[in-house]
Design a protein around this motif. Structure first.
Motif, PDB file in Angstrom:
ATOM      1  N   GLN A   1     -28.803  44.107 -18.318  1.00 35.52           N
ATOM      2  CA  GLN A   1     -28.790  42.664 -18.614  1.00 35.52           C
ATOM      3  C   GLN A   1     -27.721  42.294 -19.639  1.00 35.52           C
ATOM      4  O   GLN A   1     -27.059  41.262 -19.502  1.00 35.52           O
ATOM      5  N   ASP A   2     -27.522  43.142 -20.655  1.00 34.71           N
ATOM      6  CA  ASP A   2     -26.560  42.805 -21.704  1.00 34.71           C
ATOM      7  C   ASP A   2     -25.119  43.087 -21.301  1.00 34.71           C
ATOM      8  O   ASP A   2     -24.197  42.830 -22.069  1.00 34.71           O
ATOM      9  N   GLN A   3     -24.901  43.600 -20.093  1.00 38.78           N
ATOM     10  CA  GLN A   3     -23.542  43.862 -19.619  1.00 38.78           C
ATOM     11  C   GLN A   3     -22.989  42.716 -18.778  1.00 38.78           C
ATOM     12  O   GLN A   3     -21.816  42.730 -18.425  1.00 38.78           O
ATOM     13  N   ALA A   4     -23.817  41.744 -18.469  1.00 41.51           N
ATOM     14  CA  ALA A   4     -23.395  40.558 -17.715  1.00 41.51           C
ATOM     15  C   ALA A   4     -23.783  39.334 -18.536  1.00 41.51           C
ATOM     16  O   ALA A   4     -24.960  38.958 -18.588  1.00 41.51           O
ATOM     17  N   LEU A   5     -22.829  38.726 -19.185  1.00 43.82           N
ATOM     18  CA  LEU A   5     -23.083  37.641 -20.124  1.00 43.82           C
ATOM     19  C   LEU A   5     -23.338  36.311 -19.412  1.00 43.82           C
ATOM     20  O   LEU A   5     -22.845  36.077 -18.310  1.00 43.82           O
ATOM     21  N   SER A   6     -24.090  35.455 -20.063  1.00 46.13           N
ATOM     22  CA  SER A   6     -24.395  34.140 -19.492  1.00 46.13           C
ATOM     23  C   SER A   6     -23.166  33.244 -19.471  1.00 46.13           C
ATOM     24  O   SER A   6     -22.278  33.337 -20.334  1.00 46.13           O
ATOM     25  N   GLU A   7     -23.125  32.360 -18.498  1.00 46.38           N
ATOM     26  CA  GLU A   7     -22.015  31.425 -18.362  1.00 46.38           C
ATOM     27  C   GLU A   7     -21.951  30.480 -19.561  1.00 46.38           C
ATOM     28  O   GLU A   7     -22.965  30.156 -20.175  1.00 46.38           O
ATOM     29  N   ILE A   8     -20.767  30.017 -19.855  1.00 49.94           N
ATOM     30  CA  ILE A   8     -20.591  29.003 -20.899  1.00 49.94           C
ATOM     31  C   ILE A   8     -20.852  27.615 -20.319  1.00 49.94           C
ATOM     32  O   ILE A   8     -21.489  26.770 -20.946  1.00 49.94           O
ATOM     33  N   TYR A   9     -20.381  27.397 -19.106  1.00 53.00           N
ATOM     34  CA  TYR A   9     -20.662  26.163 -18.364  1.00 53.00           C
ATOM     35  C   TYR A   9     -21.132  26.556 -16.961  1.00 53.00           C
ATOM     36  O   TYR A   9     -20.550  27.436 -16.327  1.00 53.00           O
TER      37      TYR A   9
END
Length: 218
Positions: free
Chosen positions: A55-63
């Motif tokens: 999970q921590d290797q794929a970061l959440s989108e900014i937009y």
């Protein structure tokens, strides 16, 4: 450091190429980020699944916007606007060893007067250029490569995505020769276009054999 996965157009295989890079380099600490996502399909989820990421290797989108459209228009339909300064700072503050996937091609607008190419100029990250193996790729690839070099950006090389076809070999050879660019690898799809995590792991084992990209993901 970090690198950006850019495409010669929309739907040329940037997400698959990003998954290929992550499948190869996640074990070295690389993390994936798609700063701007449009449409209902999550490219973050696709990359995480194909590359077997934590999970921590794929970061959440900014937009993120629900409409599958150019980011500037998808934002307008959501009654908002992408703030370039905020976008650049958030990307730069996301840490090291980032694989950043753009939304669409180089001239896709993020606002009415700020394109992906403008974002690349502000980030100054080296670029991996993803191109199709099929008809039309020579023109699109050379124009995209020229735009990057004229902007003073470093191009790490090309990844080619698509089906084998009779044009593939000459298309790749011609693009590399005329652009004077490096070859990172290719990701060939079967007739169904389907690719699963097991196939991606197998492809990653032989991808970027010289580990050209590792220096950017330290």
């Amino acid at each position: 450091m970090a690198l950006v996965v850019a495409g010669t157009g929309t739907d040329v295989g940037k997400t698959l190429a990003s998954a290929l890079i992550m499948a190869k380099y996640a074990r070295h600490g690389a993390r994936y980020l798609k700063p701007v996502q449009t449409g209902d399909t999550s490219d973050r989820a696709v990359v995480a699944d194909l590359a077997g990421l934590q999970q921590d290797q794929a970061l959440s989108e900014i937009y993120s916007f629900s409409t599958a459209a150019s980011p500037h228009y998808a934002a307008e339909l959501a009654n908002t606007i992408i703030e370039p300064h905020h976008l650049v700072q958030q990307i730069k503050n996301s840490g090291r060893a980032l694989v950043v996937e753009l939304a669409g091609g180089l001239m896709v607008p993020l606002t009415r007067n700020y394109t992906n190419l403008d974002l690349l100029r502000d980030l100054r990250f080296p670029v991996v250029l993803v191109a199709s193996t099929g008809l039309g790729t020579i023109n699109h690839s050379l124009l995209s490569h020229a735009a990057l070099t004229q902007a003073g950006l470093s191009v790490c090389g090309f990844i080619f995505v698509g089906k084998a076809g009779p044009l593939k070999e000459d298309n790749i050879r011609t693009v590399l020769q005329l652009a004077g660019a490096g070859y990172l690898g290719e990701l060939l799809l079967n007739e169904s276009g389907h690719l699963d995590a097991a196939a991606m792991r197998q492809l990653a084992a032989g991808f970027d054999a010289a580990e050209t990209l590792r220096q950017y993901l330290a």
